[in-house]
Enzyme design. Sequence first.
Site, PDB file in Angstrom:
ATOM      1  N   GLY A 275       0.806  -1.226   0.000  1.00  0.00           N
ATOM      2  CA  GLY A 275       0.000   0.000   0.000  1.00  0.00           C
ATOM      3  C   GLY A 275       0.837   1.273   0.000  1.00  0.00           C
TER       4      GLY A 275
ATOM      5  N   GLY B 205      13.641  -9.070  -6.414  1.00  0.00           N
ATOM      6  CA  GLY B 205      14.765  -9.310  -5.512  1.00  0.00           C
ATOM      7  C   GLY B 205      14.279  -9.475  -4.089  1.00  0.00           C
TER       8      GLY B 205
ATOM      9  CB  ALA C   4      10.705  -4.330   1.732  1.00  0.00           C
TER      10      ALA C   4
ATOM     11  CE1 TYR D 262       6.236  -3.684  11.001  1.00  0.00           C
ATOM     12  CE2 TYR D 262       5.758  -2.089  12.725  1.00  0.00           C
ATOM     13  CZ  TYR D 262       5.772  -2.442  11.385  1.00  0.00           C
ATOM     14  OH  TYR D 262       5.323  -1.542  10.447  1.00  0.00           O
TER      15      TYR D 262
ATOM     16  CG  PHE E 154       0.034  -6.330  23.836  1.00  0.00           C
ATOM     17  CD1 PHE E 154       0.178  -6.522  25.205  1.00  0.00           C
ATOM     18  CD2 PHE E 154      -0.494  -7.368  23.069  1.00  0.00           C
ATOM     19  CE1 PHE E 154      -0.188  -7.727  25.798  1.00  0.00           C
ATOM     20  CE2 PHE E 154      -0.858  -8.577  23.646  1.00  0.00           C
ATOM     21  CZ  PHE E 154      -0.705  -8.753  25.017  1.00  0.00           C
TER      22      PHE E 154
ATOM     23  NE  ARG F 215      -9.233 -10.668  17.457  1.00  0.00           N
ATOM     24  CZ  ARG F 215      -8.273 -10.897  18.368  1.00  0.00           C
ATOM     25  NH1 ARG F 215      -7.220 -11.641  18.071  1.00  0.00           N
ATOM     26  NH2 ARG F 215      -8.354 -10.361  19.557  1.00  0.00           N
TER      27      ARG F 215
HETATM   28  N1  CAA Z   1      -2.160  -3.808  25.973  1.00  0.00           N
HETATM   29  C1  CAA Z   1      -2.284  -4.652  27.038  1.00  0.00           C
HETATM   30  N2  CAA Z   1      -2.797  -5.857  26.927  1.00  0.00           N
HETATM   31  C2  CAA Z   1      -3.209  -6.254  25.743  1.00  0.00           C
HETATM   32  C3  CAA Z   1      -3.119  -5.432  24.604  1.00  0.00           C
HETATM   33  C4  CAA Z   1      -2.576  -4.172  24.762  1.00  0.00           C
HETATM   34  N3  CAA Z   1      -2.435  -3.320  23.730  1.00  0.00           N
HETATM   35  N4  CAA Z   1      -3.601  -6.112  23.528  1.00  0.00           N
HETATM   36  C5  CAA Z   1      -4.000  -7.319  24.015  1.00  0.00           C
HETATM   37  N5  CAA Z   1      -3.765  -7.387  25.331  1.00  0.00           N
HETATM   38  C6  CAA Z   1      -4.070  -8.509  26.228  1.00  0.00           C
HETATM   39  C7  CAA Z   1      -5.528  -8.872  26.095  1.00  0.00           C
HETATM   40  O1  CAA Z   1      -6.314  -8.074  26.951  1.00  0.00           O
HETATM   41  C8  CAA Z   1      -5.512 -10.313  26.510  1.00  0.00           C
HETATM   42  O2  CAA Z   1      -5.420 -10.410  27.923  1.00  0.00           O
HETATM   43  P1  CAA Z   1      -6.149 -11.569  28.720  1.00  0.00           P
HETATM   44  O3  CAA Z   1      -5.613 -12.855  28.188  1.00  0.00           O
HETATM   45  O4  CAA Z   1      -5.779 -11.297  30.135  1.00  0.00           O
HETATM   46  O5  CAA Z   1      -7.613 -11.379  28.409  1.00  0.00           O
HETATM   47  C9  CAA Z   1      -4.177 -10.830  25.968  1.00  0.00           C
HETATM   48  O6  CAA Z   1      -3.349  -9.668  25.819  1.00  0.00           O
HETATM   49  C10 CAA Z   1      -4.314 -11.512  24.634  1.00  0.00           C
HETATM   50  O7  CAA Z   1      -4.932 -10.572  23.702  1.00  0.00           O
HETATM   51  P2  CAA Z   1      -5.543 -11.079  22.346  1.00  0.00           P
HETATM   52  O8  CAA Z   1      -6.800 -11.859  22.573  1.00  0.00           O
HETATM   53  O9  CAA Z   1      -5.653  -9.943  21.387  1.00  0.00           O
HETATM   54  O10 CAA Z   1      -4.400 -12.103  21.899  1.00  0.00           O
HETATM   55  P3  CAA Z   1      -4.101 -12.722  20.531  1.00  0.00           P
HETATM   56  O11 CAA Z   1      -2.954 -13.670  20.731  1.00  0.00           O
HETATM   57  O12 CAA Z   1      -5.337 -13.228  19.881  1.00  0.00           O
HETATM   58  O13 CAA Z   1      -3.609 -11.468  19.651  1.00  0.00           O
HETATM   59  C11 CAA Z   1      -2.198  -9.748  18.946  1.00  0.00           C
HETATM   60  C12 CAA Z   1      -2.470 -10.787  20.031  1.00  0.00           C
HETATM   61  C13 CAA Z   1      -1.972 -10.450  17.608  1.00  0.00           C
HETATM   62  C14 CAA Z   1      -0.945  -8.995  19.323  1.00  0.00           C
HETATM   63  C15 CAA Z   1      -3.426  -8.813  18.811  1.00  0.00           C
HETATM   64  O14 CAA Z   1      -3.703  -8.256  20.068  1.00  0.00           O
HETATM   65  C16 CAA Z   1      -3.193  -7.695  17.828  1.00  0.00           C
HETATM   66  O15 CAA Z   1      -3.337  -7.883  16.623  1.00  0.00           O
HETATM   67  N6  CAA Z   1      -2.825  -6.502  18.319  1.00  0.00           N
HETATM   68  C17 CAA Z   1      -2.517  -5.364  17.459  1.00  0.00           C
HETATM   69  C18 CAA Z   1      -1.064  -5.364  17.136  1.00  0.00           C
HETATM   70  C19 CAA Z   1      -0.762  -4.185  16.249  1.00  0.00           C
HETATM   71  O16 CAA Z   1      -1.114  -3.040  16.523  1.00  0.00           O
HETATM   72  N7  CAA Z   1      -0.074  -4.454  15.116  1.00  0.00           N
HETATM   73  C20 CAA Z   1       0.192  -3.436  14.166  1.00  0.00           C
HETATM   74  C21 CAA Z   1       0.145  -4.060  12.808  1.00  0.00           C
HETATM   75  S1  CAA Z   1       0.162  -2.849  11.532  1.00  0.00           S
HETATM   76  C22 CAA Z   1       1.692  -2.244  11.596  1.00  0.00           C
HETATM   77  O17 CAA Z   1       2.568  -2.737  12.244  1.00  0.00           O
HETATM   78  C23 CAA Z   1       1.924  -1.012  10.761  1.00  0.00           C
HETATM   79  C24 CAA Z   1       2.490   0.045  11.602  1.00  0.00           C
HETATM   80  O18 CAA Z   1       3.692   0.301  11.477  1.00  0.00           O
HETATM   81  C25 CAA Z   1       1.648   0.798  12.524  1.00  0.00           C
END
Ligand code: CAA
Length: 248
Positions: free
Chosen positions: A17, A62, A91, A155, A150, A197
């Site tokens: 994107g 590449g 990338a 990353y 989190f 999600r």
């Molecule tokens: N802070 C504190 N606790 C958190 C939290 C946060 N931000 N996010 C999740 N938790 C906790 C949850 O409350 C949960 O706690 P309990 O087990 O006590 O209920 C536990 O962590 C597990 O959370 P999930 O159910 O979400 O766990 P999962 O394994 O299914 O998913 C994850 C984990 C994949 C990291 C998911 O939370 C997620 O996708 N988070 C977003 C990550 C993110 O922002 N990625 C950016 C991608 S885009 C990018 O990277 C581009 C860029 O440069 C910005």
Amino acid sequence: MNPRSKTIALITGATGGLGTAMCQKLSRDGYTVVANYRNETKAQEWKAKNKELGFDFNMVKGDVTDFDDMGRMMAEVKDAFGGVSILINNAGITRDTPIWKMTKEQWHDVISSNLNSVFNCTRHVIEDMIEQGFGRIINISSVNGQRGQFGQVNYSAAKAGMHGFTKSLAMEVAKKGITVNTISPGYIGTDMVMAIREEVRNKIVEQIPMGRLGGTEEIAHLVSFLASEKAAYITGANYAINGGQHVY
Ligand code: CAA
């Protein structure tokens, strides 16, 4: 100096994107855009789609995680177009998961694609930039390299490392007409962000003071400015574009 030597822009991860918006913007600015890709099928579809929009991009395959492959690729680019004068290290991948579930592969894949790649690409163009007395290196980092996130120890470490690279290289080449800068986008409406999600993503958007995701073209405009000769005195900087999500 050959005026053409300031106009060859290579963008890694071009078919994503952010990469697409950068290619289109730099093309509109008059640069010769060379679009790096890894996945052949996706790249051919991307090229065809862009052609319909009026862009005829040069494509170069590449793997940015492979130092030797980048050497081969940059040599091919030099033969075909001349030395790269603008390198955009864009990338990147995510493998999000909390550290207690993270595998060795998820750690290494992200460090290789997002950080080792910056060395692998830059190393093969820097000597030509020094020789031509001009260069622009723009590293696309992330708000999550600045503040942590989190689920992203891999990353965030890679993205923070990118800016360390920027700062040191900026010092090394400051007298050679080469600038090196980082852009740290926040959450932009790309496939990478849309893969989060929905309920998690909605919570993230609630934390952004502007209340929306960023647009890819909003990043591309800054790339265009930093690539230009007008930005000659800007080096070693890290530009946040995040809708106010992280201010410091
Ligand atoms: N802070 C504190 N606790 C958190 C939290 C946060 N931000 N996010 C999740 N938790 C906790 C949850 O409350 C949960 O706690 P309990 O087990 O006590 O209920 C536990 O962590 C597990 O959370 P999930 O159910 O979400 O766990 P999962 O394994 O299914 O998913 C994850 C984990 C994949 C990291 C998911 O939370 C997620 O996708 N988070 C977003 C990550 C993110 O922002 N990625 C950016 C991608 S885009 C990018 O990277 C581009 C860029 O440069 C910005």
